[in-house]
Design a protein around this motif. Structure first.
Motif, PDB file in Angstrom:
ATOM      1  N   ALA A  22       0.854  -1.195   0.000  1.00 41.56           N
ATOM      2  CA  ALA A  22       0.000   0.000   0.000  1.00 41.56           C
ATOM      3  C   ALA A  22       0.885   1.239   0.000  1.00 41.56           C
ATOM      4  O   ALA A  22       2.068   1.172   0.369  1.00 41.56           O
ATOM      5  CB  ALA A  22      -0.910   0.000   1.227  1.00 41.56           C
ATOM      6  N   ASP A  49       1.114   6.562   2.833  1.00 36.70           N
ATOM      7  CA  ASP A  49       0.095   7.275   3.605  1.00 36.70           C
ATOM      8  C   ASP A  49      -0.974   6.348   4.172  1.00 36.70           C
ATOM      9  O   ASP A  49      -1.698   6.726   5.096  1.00 36.70           O
ATOM     10  CB  ASP A  49      -0.595   8.328   2.717  1.00 36.70           C
ATOM     11  CG  ASP A  49       0.380   9.395   2.242  1.00 36.70           C
ATOM     12  OD1 ASP A  49       1.392   9.591   2.932  1.00 36.70           O
ATOM     13  OD2 ASP A  49       0.116  10.016   1.190  1.00 36.70           O
ATOM     14  N   CYS A  50      -1.088   5.148   3.627  1.00 37.35           N
ATOM     15  CA  CYS A  50      -2.167   4.233   4.029  1.00 37.35           C
ATOM     16  C   CYS A  50      -1.703   3.157   5.006  1.00 37.35           C
ATOM     17  O   CYS A  50      -2.509   2.308   5.395  1.00 37.35           O
ATOM     18  CB  CYS A  50      -2.763   3.561   2.790  1.00 37.35           C
ATOM     19  SG  CYS A  50      -3.364   4.716   1.549  1.00 37.35           S
ATOM     20  N   ALA A  60      -3.670   2.688   8.204  1.00 36.98           N
ATOM     21  CA  ALA A  60      -4.946   1.985   8.045  1.00 36.98           C
ATOM     22  C   ALA A  60      -4.723   0.479   8.001  1.00 36.98           C
ATOM     23  O   ALA A  60      -5.529  -0.295   8.535  1.00 36.98           O
ATOM     24  CB  ALA A  60      -5.641   2.459   6.769  1.00 36.98           C
ATOM     25  N   GLU A 107      -9.534  -4.659   4.300  1.00 33.21           N
ATOM     26  CA  GLU A 107      -8.264  -3.970   4.082  1.00 33.21           C
ATOM     27  C   GLU A 107      -8.365  -3.021   2.886  1.00 33.21           C
ATOM     28  O   GLU A 107      -7.944  -1.860   2.957  1.00 33.21           O
ATOM     29  CB  GLU A 107      -7.163  -5.002   3.849  1.00 33.21           C
ATOM     30  CG  GLU A 107      -5.747  -4.457   3.891  1.00 33.21           C
ATOM     31  CD  GLU A 107      -5.318  -4.101   5.293  1.00 33.21           C
ATOM     32  OE1 GLU A 107      -5.542  -2.918   5.654  1.00 33.21           O
ATOM     33  OE2 GLU A 107      -4.786  -4.953   6.015  1.00 33.21           O
ATOM     34  N   VAL A 120      -8.077   1.083   3.131  1.00 34.77           N
ATOM     35  CA  VAL A 120      -7.015   1.783   2.394  1.00 34.77           C
ATOM     36  C   VAL A 120      -7.615   2.777   1.405  1.00 34.77           C
ATOM     37  O   VAL A 120      -7.134   3.908   1.255  1.00 34.77           O
ATOM     38  CB  VAL A 120      -6.103   0.769   1.684  1.00 34.77           C
ATOM     39  CG1 VAL A 120      -5.174   1.470   0.714  1.00 34.77           C
ATOM     40  CG2 VAL A 120      -5.288  -0.014   2.705  1.00 34.77           C
ATOM     41  N   TRP A 172      -8.979   5.797   3.341  1.00 33.95           N
ATOM     42  CA  TRP A 172      -7.856   6.566   3.870  1.00 33.95           C
ATOM     43  C   TRP A 172      -7.161   7.332   2.750  1.00 33.95           C
ATOM     44  O   TRP A 172      -6.799   8.497   2.907  1.00 33.95           O
ATOM     45  CB  TRP A 172      -6.886   5.618   4.558  1.00 33.95           C
ATOM     46  CG  TRP A 172      -5.793   6.295   5.329  1.00 33.95           C
ATOM     47  CD1 TRP A 172      -4.507   6.432   4.970  1.00 33.95           C
ATOM     48  CD2 TRP A 172      -5.925   6.942   6.593  1.00 33.95           C
ATOM     49  NE1 TRP A 172      -3.804   7.114   5.916  1.00 33.95           N
ATOM     50  CE2 TRP A 172      -4.652   7.441   6.939  1.00 33.95           C
ATOM     51  CE3 TRP A 172      -6.991   7.152   7.466  1.00 33.95           C
ATOM     52  CZ2 TRP A 172      -4.423   8.138   8.119  1.00 33.95           C
ATOM     53  CZ3 TRP A 172      -6.751   7.835   8.648  1.00 33.95           C
ATOM     54  CH2 TRP A 172      -5.484   8.330   8.961  1.00 33.95           C
ATOM     55  N   ASP A 173      -6.993   6.725   1.599  1.00 28.20           N
ATOM     56  CA  ASP A 173      -6.362   7.377   0.466  1.00 28.20           C
ATOM     57  C   ASP A 173      -7.219   8.541  -0.021  1.00 28.20           C
ATOM     58  O   ASP A 173      -6.709   9.606  -0.362  1.00 28.20           O
ATOM     59  CB  ASP A 173      -6.152   6.361  -0.651  1.00 28.20           C
ATOM     60  CG  ASP A 173      -5.321   6.940  -1.785  1.00 28.20           C
ATOM     61  OD1 ASP A 173      -4.317   7.598  -1.478  1.00 28.20           O
ATOM     62  OD2 ASP A 173      -5.676   6.725  -2.951  1.00 28.20           O
TER      63      ASP A 173
END
Length: 358
Positions: A289, A292-293, A296, A338, A342, A345-346
Motif C-alpha cells: 500500500a 500514507d495508508c 490503516a 483492508e 485503504v 484513507w487514500d
C-alpha cells in the motif's frame, strides 16, 4: 477441456496436455499411468507436495434433501479436481469441505453448484481446523483398565522436542522407513524420542507379552490422536510414554476389542493431565500500500489479532510492503476490509476538497 481443439491420438510426445477417459474411478488425487506392455523400468512420480495446508472448513447440504446423491457425486468430482480439498462426514452427519481459504472454497462451491452437481447448496459459515497439544508433562501417571478388568495400561504425555512434528509433517521421517532407519534418524537428530514411546522396563513388564498387543496399542493411539478429547480435532506435537502394562496371560483376554479402546482412553487421560491447549492455524500475509495508508493497514491488522513481522519500503516505487501473521479464524473478510480501509484513507488524504464531506 477449454482448449481450442481436442484431437484423438494414439500417442502424444512430451510437452502436450492429454485428456484420458475411464481412469478416474481408480485415481484419488495423483497417479502415475503407464502402459501394460512397457519394457523399461517404471519411474513412479512422487505425490505432489504443497506449500500450504487446508485449514478452513464449511459444512454443506442441498436445499432439497432429495438431491443429496447428486451432491455426493459432485463432491467426489471436486475431490479429484482440487488437489488440496478434503471432504469428510462428521459424526453429526454434516458433510464438510476443507480448503485453504475463502477464495479457494468459493471456487470449489462455484464448480460444485454449476459444473459437477448442478444443484443449489446451502453453506454454513466457515470455521477453522484446530489442533490439540500439551504444554507440560502429565501431572500424574494415568492408567486405564480394559472392560474385562484383566489388563491395565499406564501412560504419561509430554510435548515433543522441537522440530520433530515438522519433520514428520514434511515427510523426512515416516512409517514406511524400516525400524532401523527410523531409529537411526531419531538417534542422530533427536536422541530417541518418538510420538509413542515404549518406556517400560524389562524387569517390570514382560516385553514378549507386550509385543503381542503392540499393534492394538498403536491402533488405539492413532485413534486417540486423530480425534482429541477437547473438540475432536487432531493432536499435534505430543509424545506418549508407556510406563507400565499389566496384561493377561490368556490371549483371549487381551484381544483388540479390549486393548484398542483402553489405549485410546489412557491417551486421553494422560493428555488432559498435561496442560492441554488448542493450536490455531496462522496465515502469513503480505500487504502492499502507499506510505500514507500504512496506518490503516495496521489498524485492520490489530482489529483481527494480526502481528506485523516486517514493514519496509518497496524499492523503486512509492509503496510500502507490510508482512504479518494473522489467525485464520479472524482472516475471513480481511481482504475486503483492508481494501476498503485503504481506499477511504487514500481518499481522505489525497483529496483535500473531500475532507469536509468525509
Amino acid at each position: 477441456m477449454r482448449c481450442r481443439y481436442v484431437i484423438p491420438a494414439e500417442e502424444v510426445p512430451a510437452g502436450n496436455l492429454v485428456l484420458l477417459g475411464g481412469v478416474d474411478a481408480s485415481i484419488f488425487k495423483t497417479a502415475t499411468i503407464a502402459a501394460m506392455n512397457i519394457e523399461d523400468d517404471l519411474h513412479i512420480f512422487r505425490p505432489i507436495k504443497h506449500m500450504t495446508q487446508s485449514v478452513l472448513k464449511i459444512a454443506i447440504e442441498p436445499i432439497a434433501p432429495s438431491e443429496l446423491p447428486k451432491m455426493l457425486a459432485g463432491l467426489r468430482s471436486v475431490n479429484k479436481s482440487y488437489p488440496l480439498v478434503t471432504t469428510k462426514v462428521e459424526e453429526s452427519g454434516e458433510h464438510v469441505v476443507i480448503g485453504t481459504g475463502e477464495l479457494y472454497l468459493d471456487c470449489v462451491m462455484h464448480d460444485l453448484r454449476r459444473l459437477f452437481a448442478e444443484i443449489e447448496i446451502k453453506v454454513s459459515d466457515p470455521v477453522t481446523k484446530f489442533a490439540e497439544t500439551v504444554l507440560e508433562t502429565s501431572a500424574l501417571k494415568c492408567y486405564a483398565d480394559t472392560p474385562n478388568k484383566k489388563n491395565r495400561l499406564t501412560m504419561i504425555a509430554e510435548p515433543l522436542e522441537r522440530g520433530i512434528a515438522e519433520d514428520i509433517e514434511t515427510g523426512r521421517v515416516n512409517m514406511r522407513m524400516s525400524a532401523k532407519e527410523r531409529g537411526k534418524f531419531f538417534e542422530e537428530k533427536y536422541h530417541g524420542p518418538n510420538i509413542l514411546l515404549d518406556d517400560t522396563l524389562p524387569s517390570q513388564v514382560d516385553k514378549k507379552l507386550l509385543g503381542t498387543v503392540k499393534e492394538h496399542i498403536k491402533q488405539g493411539f492413532q485413534w486417540g490422536t486423530r480425534e482429541g478429547p477437547l473438540c475432536d480435532e487432531p493432536m499435534r506435537n505430543v509424545k506418549f510414554r508407556i510406563l507400565d502394562a499389566s496384561l493377561a496371560q490368556e490371549p483371549i483376554y487381551r484381544g483388540g476389542g479390549q486393548i484398542v479402546p483402553t489405549a485410546r482412553r489412557v491417551c486421553y487421560s494422560s493428555f488432559l493431565m498435561a496442560t492441554p491447549r488448542l493450536m490455531e492455524p496462522i496465515y502469513y500475509v503480505e500487504v502492499q500500500a502507499p506510505a500514507d495508508c500504512i496506518s490503516a493497514v495496521y489498524t485492520v491488522l490489530a482489529r483481527r489479532r494480526g502481528h506485523v513481522t516486517q514493514d519496509l519500503p518497496k524499492a523503486g516505487s512509492p509503496l510500502y510492503t507490510v508482512k504479518a501473521l494473522i489467525p485464520v479464524i479472524d482472516a475471513n473478510g480481511f481482504e475486503r476490509e483492508e481494501r476498503s480501509a485503504v481506499m477511504v484513507w487514500d481518499c481522505f488524504l489525497g483529496h483535500p476538497r473531500n475532507r469536509e464531506s468525509i
